[in-house]
Design a protein around this motif. Structure first.
Motif, PDB file in Angstrom:
ATOM      1  N   SER A 245       0.831  -1.205   0.000  1.00 46.04           N
ATOM      2  CA  SER A 245       0.000   0.000   0.000  1.00 46.04           C
ATOM      3  C   SER A 245       0.864   1.253   0.000  1.00 46.04           C
ATOM      4  CB  SER A 245      -0.926  -0.004   1.219  1.00 46.04           C
ATOM      5  OG  SER A 245      -1.811  -1.114   1.187  1.00 46.04           O
ATOM      6  N   LEU A 246       1.979   1.237   0.742  1.00 44.56           N
ATOM      7  CA  LEU A 246       2.875   2.399   0.773  1.00 44.56           C
ATOM      8  C   LEU A 246       3.574   2.628  -0.563  1.00 44.56           C
ATOM      9  CD1 LEU A 246       4.509   2.028   4.313  1.00 44.56           C
ATOM     10  CD2 LEU A 246       2.747   3.652   3.592  1.00 44.56           C
ATOM     11  N   THR A 247       3.751   1.573  -1.353  1.00 46.38           N
ATOM     12  CA  THR A 247       4.352   1.755  -2.679  1.00 46.38           C
ATOM     13  C   THR A 247       3.379   2.396  -3.668  1.00 46.38           C
ATOM     14  OG1 THR A 247       3.680  -0.439  -3.487  1.00 46.38           O
ATOM     15  CG2 THR A 247       5.801  -0.275  -2.329  1.00 46.38           C
ATOM     16  N   GLY A 248       2.108   2.481  -3.293  1.00 41.54           N
ATOM     17  CA  GLY A 248       1.102   3.033  -4.193  1.00 41.54           C
ATOM     18  C   GLY A 248       0.527   2.022  -5.151  1.00 41.54           C
ATOM     19  N   ASN A 250      -1.880  -0.514  -6.847  1.00 42.32           N
ATOM     20  CA  ASN A 250      -3.319  -0.784  -6.828  1.00 42.32           C
ATOM     21  C   ASN A 250      -3.587  -2.153  -6.211  1.00 42.32           C
ATOM     22  OD1 ASN A 250      -3.855   1.638  -8.108  1.00 42.32           O
ATOM     23  ND2 ASN A 250      -3.919   0.730 -10.166  1.00 42.32           N
ATOM     24  N   GLN A 284       0.297  -0.868 -14.099  1.00 46.92           N
ATOM     25  CA  GLN A 284       0.079   0.435 -13.468  1.00 46.92           C
ATOM     26  C   GLN A 284       1.219   1.416 -13.722  1.00 46.92           C
ATOM     27  OE1 GLN A 284      -0.678   0.149  -9.263  1.00 46.92           O
ATOM     28  NE2 GLN A 284      -0.414   2.350  -8.919  1.00 46.92           N
ATOM     29  N   ASP A 289       7.947   5.429 -14.762  1.00 49.27           N
ATOM     30  CA  ASP A 289       8.048   4.947 -13.380  1.00 49.27           C
ATOM     31  C   ASP A 289       8.080   3.426 -13.265  1.00 49.27           C
ATOM     32  OD1 ASP A 289       7.948   7.566 -12.488  1.00 49.27           O
ATOM     33  OD2 ASP A 289       5.749   7.567 -12.355  1.00 49.27           O
ATOM     34  N   GLY A 293       8.524   1.364  -9.673  1.00 50.01           N
ATOM     35  CA  GLY A 293       7.404   0.606  -9.116  1.00 50.01           C
ATOM     36  C   GLY A 293       7.727  -0.867  -8.950  1.00 50.01           C
TER      37      GLY A 293
END
Length: 381
Positions: A245-248, A250, A284, A289, A293
């Motif tokens: 979740s902290l990595t963003g 989904n 994503q 990026d 990611g």
């Protein structure tokens, strides 16, 4: 002298005969008990879920109750304090975490076809310039086969979810689970020591030492999973969920928690979670990026594996389980197929019990005259 030797030989043969007859009677008795237990599970599997959950919770929390008793609390107040705290934690999870997981699961199921199509397109674009000419013509077949595999996988997941729902998680059953389970757990945890003492009093006195040794081994193996591996899965699930979740990413909460919860089979949870996480990350973060990611997702799972292997596994589980991953997966499939969701819940403890009993039977066989008849016969002569 010969008469004395013949008498001893006859007495020895009689003891062997009695021993074999005793073993035969015990084998018949325990096979009958196993058949009765299996039939009981099969007949009542649709209503056993709250009771099995209550027993598991009581077994999981019994060491905490014993520790509180040593600190001066009575068994009653220790049970009230432990189960009260446990129910509050479950209620908070149901209110705060479960709705988020359900929402992410529904969203993930809706977006799955889009993700699969995007991954196929990315794979085709990335490989077109790298593959030889003879392989480029097979890309269409590869995409078609991949779609078939994904469709079958989704069908399996959907079928499994529907079986779980129909076998034990319908609304009425869920309501009974939430109401009956705490009551069952309370009474079993309150009377745990008395129940153990009562069962111990039923053991034949001639075999009480062996039975207690076997039960200790079973308790060590089962506790390694229910207490040790259960705690490990919960900690890993929280770690993966928070990290992703902290990595963003989904659906990071859903993927991380799912990966942690299936980590009771070594490497399966981390590999499945890594595959899902990287697949979502590719779609994503495709572009500028991408490597950031993908690197962050890799870092979460690599660090999780390091923490599991060097900190959690030695401290929480150690060498107490001794179950091969293939045996675990077979037990899950077999018990799930026979008894539904309840069978999946008892599969791992049952596999641990069977493993201990098989090792005990093998050790007795290796010490018997069936294995080494020549040596036994020489010793008797």
């Amino acid at each position: 002298m010969k008469s004395t030797s013949a008498t001893k030989a006859a007495a020895s043969r009689q003891r062997v005969s009695i021993s074999r007859e005793d073993i035969r009677r015990q084998a018949v008795f325990w096979m009958g008990a196993l058949a009765a237990f299996t039939g009981f599970l099969y007949l009542f599997s649709s209503i056993l879920l709250p009771f099995v959950m209550g027993m598991v919770i009581a077994y999981f929390l019994d060491p905490v109750a014993d520790r509180l008793e040593r600190l001066g609390l009575s068994r009653l107040w220790a049970t009230v304090a432990i189960l009260g705290s446990f129910v509050v934690m479950i209620a908070l999870a149901l209110v705060l975490v479960i709705p988020v997981l359900v929402a992410q699961f529904n969203d993930f199921a809706v977006r799955m076809p889009t993700y699969v199509a995007r991954l196929q397109a990315l794979a085709a674009d990335a490989q077109t310039s790298l593959l030889p000419d003879w392989a480029k013509g097979q890309l269409g077949a590869i995409r078609q086969n991949m779609s078939g595999v994904v469709s079958e996988g989704m069908g399996f997941v959907t079928g499994l979810a529907s079986r779980i729902w129909s076998s034990g998680m319908a609304f009425v059953d869920l309501l009974s689970l939430m109401v009956v389970t705490p009551v069952v757990a309370f009474y079993i945890l309150l009377d745990w020591d008395r129940m153990i003492a009562k069962v111990d009093g039923w053991v034949p006195r001639a075999h009480v030492g062996e039975v207690r040794a076997i039960v200790r081994d079973v308790d060590t193996a089962v506790a390694g999973f229910i207490r040790g591996q259960g705690s490990l899965c919960l900690i890993l699930g929280v770690y993966y969920a928070v990290g992703l979740s902290l990595t963003g990413l989904n659906f990071g909460l859903l993927i991380g928690f799912f990966a942690g919860m299936i980590s009771f089979v070594p490497y399966v949870g981390s590999l499945v979670g890594l595959g899902l996480g990287l697949s979502v990350a590719l779609v994503q973060f495709w572009g500028a990026d991408l490597w950031t990611g993908v690197g962050l997702v890799l870092a979460v799972f690599v660090s999780g594996q390091f923490i599991e292997g060097n900190i959690l596994q030695p401290r929480l589980v150690g060498q107490s389980v001794g179950l091969h991953p293939v045996w675990l997966m077979f037990a899950l499939y077999a018990f799930g197929s026979l008894f539904g969701f309840v069978g999946m819940m008892v599969a791992v403890p049952a596999a641990a019990v069977v493993g201990v009993l098989v090792r005990y039977a093998l050790s007795r066989y290796l010490m018997s005259d069936i294995f080494d008849g020549a040596s036994q016969e020489t010793a008797r002569q």
